[in-house]
Scaffold this active site. Structure first.
Site, mmCIF file in Angstrom:
data_model
loop_
_atom_site.group_PDB
_atom_site.id
_atom_site.type_symbol
_atom_site.label_atom_id
_atom_site.label_comp_id
_atom_site.label_asym_id
_atom_site.label_seq_id
_atom_site.Cartn_x
_atom_site.Cartn_y
_atom_site.Cartn_z
ATOM 1 N N ASP A 320 0.811 -1.220 0.000
ATOM 2 C CA ASP A 320 0.000 0.000 0.000
ATOM 3 C C ASP A 320 0.849 1.278 0.000
ATOM 4 O OD1 ASP A 320 -2.356 -1.462 -0.028
ATOM 5 O OD2 ASP A 320 -2.446 -1.578 2.157
ATOM 6 N N ARG A 351 -2.360 2.097 -9.772
ATOM 7 C CA ARG A 351 -1.406 3.006 -9.107
ATOM 8 C C ARG A 351 -0.118 3.211 -9.892
ATOM 9 N NH1 ARG A 351 -2.815 1.424 -2.809
ATOM 10 N NH2 ARG A 351 -4.559 2.886 -2.695
HETATM 11 C C1 S3P Z 1 -5.533 -5.657 2.774
HETATM 12 C C2 S3P Z 1 -4.748 -6.383 1.921
HETATM 13 C C3 S3P Z 1 -4.062 -5.804 0.763
HETATM 14 C C4 S3P Z 1 -3.972 -4.281 0.872
HETATM 15 C C5 S3P Z 1 -5.275 -3.663 1.277
HETATM 16 C C6 S3P Z 1 -5.725 -4.203 2.631
HETATM 17 C C7 S3P Z 1 -6.184 -6.354 3.898
HETATM 18 O O1 S3P Z 1 -4.809 -6.122 -0.398
HETATM 19 O O2 S3P Z 1 -3.542 -3.730 -0.356
HETATM 20 O O3 S3P Z 1 -5.156 -2.266 1.357
HETATM 21 O O4 S3P Z 1 -6.720 -5.687 4.804
HETATM 22 O O5 S3P Z 1 -6.184 -7.589 3.898
HETATM 23 P P1 S3P Z 1 -4.572 -7.497 -1.207
HETATM 24 O O6 S3P Z 1 -5.024 -8.609 -0.388
HETATM 25 O O7 S3P Z 1 -5.402 -7.327 -2.448
HETATM 26 O O8 S3P Z 1 -3.091 -7.505 -1.505
#
Ligand code: S3P
Length: 437
Positions: A320, A351
């Site tokens: 992120d 992004r």
């Molecule tokens: C998250 C996992 C990540 C992250 C998102 C929050 C989570 O996504 O980018 O902001 O809370 O499990 P991905 O599982 O798609 O990588």
């Protein structure tokens, strides 16, 4: 819900950044705390809850399914759990707003419930891929209809699920968590193997709610048919929100900033390794843990940065943080190369594209690649950039503007409230020049 009226910011070079700040609660942990507390037997108290649009959307979804949730003070929730079999069929679609975490975890949780449900989201969430959860959940016996793999998700309840042993093709904590929440309600055991370890909040929190779960980096396993016992949760602050201030204080000459009680889960803090490899000066002072999560005060002082080739193995631990890293790279001497990060194309915006376009508008030389970018550090100029409704892109450009030679207009910033309500006021407090446009 989260697509409020589009607003702009106008940001420009401020002074050196100084101060002592605390950022809001962790988004990932806040979502999970409400979900597990709702499914538990008994009443749970959550402290440090993120008062953001995303996490409030999750709380509202459970209210629609009969879960009473009180807010005695900002950042506090008392959740009256209904038990894993106590949710009520909702009488309308469940609106996840901008929150991918809400939609993907809810898909896993709801596909094993007795009733039908529909999950909808805003325009950004409606463009995010859901096959990654639908496919493995279908293999467990779930029935979920989507529009060519995109939301809304129509979930047919009343299915009997069986546990699976699955190796995920992408490193995704959301997919892993969806499978564990379904597995909790499936016959037999569910085992999830990841191509690279991702954040383990679901696993840790299930254990805190009394579930017998085995996990190690890159692996998790649980048996279906277990119940959750209410517990109290202390949410750590969000490293991803701290990241904007870490990068800003590193970049702006003369800065010295203390960010208190930052959540330091090792699956979240890859940005610190990347910035230190570029030359950053960041001290960590350990503080009291929050519900088993490591916490530290970070002291960040300005330091000149040099570009690096980012090790692809670091990508999931800072997934992120790329909008902020791109800005650091734009201000570093030499070239920074990001690769192995194709997942950035399916976040709240693409992004890679939104950051490359915005940085080019501010005079930076960026080559886009399918799975990353090549960014040559330079002098940022003023200009106009679009955040495409992406909260982290908007905040990253507010940081970039602190180094720019002129004013930067940042378009479409309303979604900052999904993860970081009050970012602009806190930023001004430490020295950013930033106002509504
Ligand atoms: C998250 C996992 C990540 C992250 C998102 C929050 C989570 O996504 O980018 O902001 O809370 O499990 P991905 O599982 O798609 O990588």
């Amino acid at each position: 819900m989260s697509n409020g009226p589009a607003r702009d910011w106008i940001a420009a070079r401020g002074g050196a950044l100084q101060g002592d700040i605390v950022v809001p609660g962790d988004k990932s942990v806040s979502h999970r705390a409400v979900m597990l507390a709702a499914l538990a037997d008994g009443t749970s108290r959550i402290e440090g809850f993120l008062e953001g649009e995303d996490t409030r959307a999750t709380a509202a979804v459970f209210a629609q399914m009969g879960v009473r949730c009180e807010t005695p003070a900002p950042g506090v929730r008392i959740v009256h759990g209904v038990g894993i079999d106590g949710l009520r069929a909702p009488d309308a679609a469940l609106d996840c707003g901008n929150a991918g975490t809400a939609m993907r975890l809810l898909a896993g949780l709801l596909c094993a419930q007795a009733f039908d449900s529909v999950l909808v989201g805003d325009s950004s969430l409606s463009r995010r891929p859901m096959r990654r959860v639908i496919d493995p959940l279908s293999r467990m016996g779930a029935r979920i209809d989507a529009d060519d793999g995109f939301p809304p998700l129509r979930i047919h309840g009343g299915q009997r699920l069986s546990g699976i042993d699955v190796t995920l093709p992408v490193a995704s904590a959301q997919v892993k968590s969806a499978l564990l929440l379904a597995g909790l309600q499936a016959a037999g055991e569910t085992r999830v193997h990841e191509p690279h370890p991702t954040r383990d909040y679901t696993e840790r929190m299930l254990r805190a709610f009394g579930v017998d779960i085995d996990f190690a980096p890159g692996f998790a396993r649980l048996r279906g048919g277990q119940r959750l016992r209410a517990t109290d949760i202390q949410v750590p602050t969000d490293f991803s929100s701290a990241a904007f201030f870490i990068v800003a204080a590193t970049l702006v000459p003369g800065s010295s900033l203390r960010i208190r009680r930052v959540g330091m889960n090792p699956r979240r803090t890859g940005l610190l390794q990347a910035l230190r490899a570029m030359g950053a000066d960041i001290d960590e002072e350990p503080a009291a843990a929050a519900s088993g999560e490591a916490v530290a005060d970070l002291v960040v002082r300005h330091a000149p940065l040099s570009g690096i080739a980012l090790p692809p193995a670091l990508v999931p631990d800072m997934i992120d943080e790329f909008p902020a890293l791109f800005v650091a790279a734009a201000c570093a001497s030499g070239e920074t190369v990001v690769s192995g990060a194709a997942e950035l194309r399916v976040k709240e915006s693409d992004r890679i594209a939104t950051m490359a376009r915005g940085l080019r508008s501010l005079g930076i030389d960026v080559d886009e690649m399918a799975d990353g970018a090549r960014i040559r550090g330079g002098r940022l100029t003023g200009g106009i950039v679009e955040s495409h409704g992406d909260h982290r892109v908007a905040m990253a450009f507010a940081v970039a503007a602190q180094l720019a030679g002129g004013e930067v207009r940042i378009g479409d910033i309303a979604n900052v409230a999904t993860s970081f309500p009050g970012f602009d006021a806190l930023a001004r407090q430490v020295g950013f020049a930033l106002r509504d446009g």
